[in-house]
Scaffold this active site. Structure first.
Site, PDB file in Angstrom:
ATOM      1  N   CYS A 138       0.829  -1.212   0.000  1.00 57.95           N
ATOM      2  CA  CYS A 138       0.000   0.000   0.000  1.00 57.95           C
ATOM      3  C   CYS A 138       0.863   1.261   0.000  1.00 57.95           C
ATOM      4  CB  CYS A 138      -0.957  -0.006   1.184  1.00 57.95           C
ATOM      5  SG  CYS A 138      -0.179  -0.283   2.776  1.00 57.95           S
ATOM      6  N   HIS A 139       1.942   1.282   0.770  1.00 54.26           N
ATOM      7  CA  HIS A 139       2.836   2.441   0.729  1.00 54.26           C
ATOM      8  C   HIS A 139       3.483   2.573  -0.649  1.00 54.26           C
ATOM      9  CE1 HIS A 139       2.701   3.867   4.800  1.00 54.26           C
ATOM     10  NE2 HIS A 139       2.961   2.688   5.299  1.00 54.26           N
TER      11      HIS A 139
END
Lengths: 342, 342, 342, 342
Positions: free
Chosen positions: D146-147
């Site tokens: 996700c990052h």
């Protein structure tokens, strides 16, 4: 003992925090409390958490009401402090929590604040090299901006020891109380809760030139800064993630030793044990700054992170700390070392 | 002065709050800090906000380590206090923040806790009629449950003055810290933030019989209670909305006068000015309870609302307040009257 | 399918939620978007989460701009709807999310709203006995207040089955979005986060007479109500804890069976499995109401708890649900059954 | 139409978000739901917000239970996917939300994950140059971290257009749901609320090499990265503040034009209007990424900021987007463009 303090702007967040601290300060007695639009109302309407002062009535913010105290703390909108300070006389210690007298560079002031520069006062950050000397006996103190305190405390040891290049990136996660009490659409709870968002991006934030001023002073060379504040869903706290390229040959051990040496004697700035990183919750209501430092070898960067409570160490606590020095009191008098957690 | 206190369970939330208060207490010196599974570790790992104690090492919770102090505060899981207290001797003041010795009714204990009843100690709620007398010189104190303190403080004036029928409905909005530090699926931040949900519904909560015990004692007649706690997305605070049918002829003025009379001398329980309702934020970190009362004429009900910080007045602050009385110190010694806000 | 809808008040929270739902509605096309002070600006400035409509320009809220649609949703301040509705003609379905046409009792209206009563429209709560019949083919709909929907859905089954006495206590924990988008001092994030506080205490809240109206209608006898809303630190959600004395002989099994029978056919109201209690997080963004019921034997009370999203089932979703019925569409058309969690 | 999907790990946050999306997906029918320790329980116990699936019973995560579907979404702990994928056959589309197959560099995998590298699958970020081609017809997809999605979407346009030096600093403020559902001490609500704190500092976070891989690929030269994630008190959302030194002569207008050109055709990545900065709240529950870019002239840096919902665009929505491409469906099928706000 016997010293009295007035607080101008007592209905706001900075004013309330000043009063919370002064209520526990053994060397300062609370005198006049003044406000602008709220003059004439009970303090309890604005600061219901300050029970011992709940029935005090707010006076108008005027020189008449502020005169006659040993210390006057100003927690006013920008641009209001100069006129008051001028009339208070040189024997009164005036501590300005606003921005008016922080910057030495008039051009920078005018660029960021859009008004004539009022001047420069002794700077209320004792932890700077020479900081305490500048404050001893001072009768005027400019309290630093809250983001400025955080970033400066995180990086000053590195620039003082010349272990980092003067090209800094700071991203500071901050609670909402720094924006004050005036209701604005983007600050209402429904907008703030569950959300993180930046503001003042690209060098536009007013704390920008002040961080540059501090770090350049410590480094002895102009420091370049990219600064981005990010509003997060919490009332208090600033967590500044600060990075800068390493000077050649600086190891993580060297960086840590550098910070240990420079911070070990500081009463309010604590280098955490290795492997522990600061959180803002650790500092709630305390006048402490928690710092950790490491080296990112792959990126060849120093990473220093500091957490403070923006209203305590970042504003009112820092103001009292500097006032203590100016008044010849022990620097830690009346200042909380323990936060409230969880 | 010269008195020492040990804290058992120093790594938990109640233990941490006890230490935060004791650090500022001029009449008690902090002695041994003990823990269960965390014995041998630095306190700073568990309570990073308590900087002055960060490097203290937690000892094992044992009679040996707790003996030799003037006061022993127990912040332990239920069922652990009796064995320790027995061996500490009658000259030591033992203050139990757990539930073991709160209830007078053994059957109620066994029904709600499912284990043999350990006994009943002097009850640590000075604001109850006769409360201070029961604590003066006591060597054992049972600190009330946090929900119990809130609901009792809200309704005791009404039952003491016989202005309400003994048929009470309490809905108490509470932060998460009352559930302690042990990680459980429904307590993780992702589940808690943005959500309100009840627990212990329908009379199942363990604080139920204790509220009944207190209010029945004040009323002099058995009180019926419907109690629903609701978990809300905040760390600290309890706001109890308490209603009961009015006795005939009770006006809002009469209700207010009743509360004013009974609360005016209380150092920690404050009736707010008319029209102001308590919020939990007003009490954060303070040993205060804020109360407001009104009459709903259409519903013919008294509505009394109280807010406290569950860890301060609701646990650790209340414990120190009662200990002060037992030790013959001024009741307010070392106890914060001002909260941290915003 | 050919039907078009205008939304008046598109820049506010209710308007935004209406648009979020209508964007996914297969039978209604979004037409004019209007606003008051924000007319002339991009919708994206006010509702940045509604990307597909970001570049739509808000028109002035006027009859001219709203005319020519099959449905007009009004999300306006109180008192604005009557004049618009009158001029829109009887062939247009006007759905009012405001309070103007909710109450049947003019005296109650004037007491709580302080202005002349505009009238009474078909009531947009299909789950009431006879609710769907009243909405079929309607050209005017008054959407219930969000607290009203919650409390009514929690207690209507009990009063419909005559298992509870008509003497109700409701405490409703609510997020901040129900207070709207206009910035007010007590609604800013710094005040809201970490705090729970009541408002409209003692029967003063405007949803009070509307809850009484609904429950009295279902019970067939006047219902007495003590209602306390409590603001909690979350954007969305209402959790209503509702209690009433039991009629003689009602067991927990009987109460549960009563609720099962009355709710099993409801598309949006779900009785949770035994032992599971609703939380507001379970309903975020969904048009569902989650209900649980039990009996507190010691208190002889029925305890029914309901959770909804105040903006979805409590306002905009409820509005579309009723509009679907009035338009002859399947009631569930375009309405989300699944919430967004965690 | 007729396609079925199984979800392994249906009791977790990623699994729940996959199901929320698939429930609204017109081209995929939900088949088997499997879990580890929760096998045999109702989905409603774990995902009470997914009402339409509440009574589905979770099967054991096994090849037998997952076989026979057109698509298998894996939301499993690291290291579990390879064995399952091998046995599912090449005709099944396997979409791994875990990390196992994201990295091309085995050495980097072993350094950050400490286990043998399972291999490399087609990478599920369609917005990368060549990204859609790599996914068309794929039978295996590795969903990005996700990052990684956030930082890559923020900076890829800059490196694709060669307007920034390959020396990147990213600070990403993130909600707690990315840490999953397993209760850990630092993730409980009492610790998280009111606090911001970093983790994985100094290059230690596992998403580090994956961001480097993506940006280096786009830049065509090795990119250096300093990455610091900061946990903030919210459930969902990532806000990544990304800066890099400017190539000589790049103006803010040039930077903006660069981003406009590269993002104008993207269905899910939106460049906000000038002067508007993204917040995570704008993206809640939507498969969108909101981006803004500017130039800090004094610091000579490009500043690009992106916001996403870590569970939607950052995990489950991104997975379905890539699966749509692999299956030959329109890329946007079933994916929400509108967030839930406030």
């Amino acid at each position: 003992m016997g010293r009295t303090a007035a607080v101008a702007g007592a209905s706001g967040y900075a004013g309330g925090e000043l009063l919370r601290i002064l209520l526990a300060h053994p060397g300062i007695e609370i005198g006049a409390l003044t406000a602008g639009g709220s003059a004439g109302t009970r303090l309890g309407e604005h600061q219901p958490h300050l029970l011992p002062l709940a029935d005090r009535i707010l006076a108008e913010t005027s020189v008449d009401n502020l005169a006659g105290h040993d210390v006057v703390f100003l927690a006013l909108p920008h641009g209001r402090s100069a006129a008051i300070a001028e009339q208070l006389g040189d024997d009164v210690l005036v501590v300005d929590c606003g921005a008016d007298f922080r910057l030495a560079d008039s051009a920078a002031w005018e660029r960021f604040y859009g008004s004539p520069h009022a001047g420069t006062w002794p700077y209320g950050l004792p932890e700077l090299p020479g900081g305490r000397e500048a404050l001893a006996g001072a009768r005027r103190i400019a309290v630093p901006g809250c983001h400025v305190t955080t970033a400066t405390l995180a990086l000053a040891p590195a620039f003082d020891a010349d272990i980092a290049e003067p090209d800094v990136v700071v991203v500071a996660v901050t609670g909402t109380s720094g924006a004050g009490k005036a209701p604005k659409p983007h600050l209402i709870g429904s907008e703030v809760m569950g959300s993180a968002g930046p503001y003042g991006v690209g060098g536009a934030h007013r704390h920008n030139p002040e961080i540059v001023q501090n770090l350049s002073g410590v480094a002895g060379t102009p420091v370049t800064l990219s600064f981005t504040p990010v509003l997060a869903p919490m009332s208090r706290g600033i967590l500044a993630t600060c990075t800068a390229p390493l000077k050649p040959g600086v190891t993580v051990q060297a960086a840590r030793t550098t910070y240990e040496r420079r911070l070990s004697a500081e009463p309010f700035v604590h280098l955490l044990p290795e492997g522990t990183w600061p959180t803002t919750a650790m500092t709630l209501g305390a006048n402490t700054a928690l710092v950790q430092v490491t080296v990112d070898e792959a990126a060849n960067r120093l990473v220093a992170i500091a957490a403070i409570d923006n209203l305590t160490k970042g504003t009112a606590g820092g103001a009292v700390q500097s006032a203590n020095i100016a008044l010849g009191l022990p620097e830690t008098t009346g200042l909380p070392l323990t936060g409230v957690a969880p």
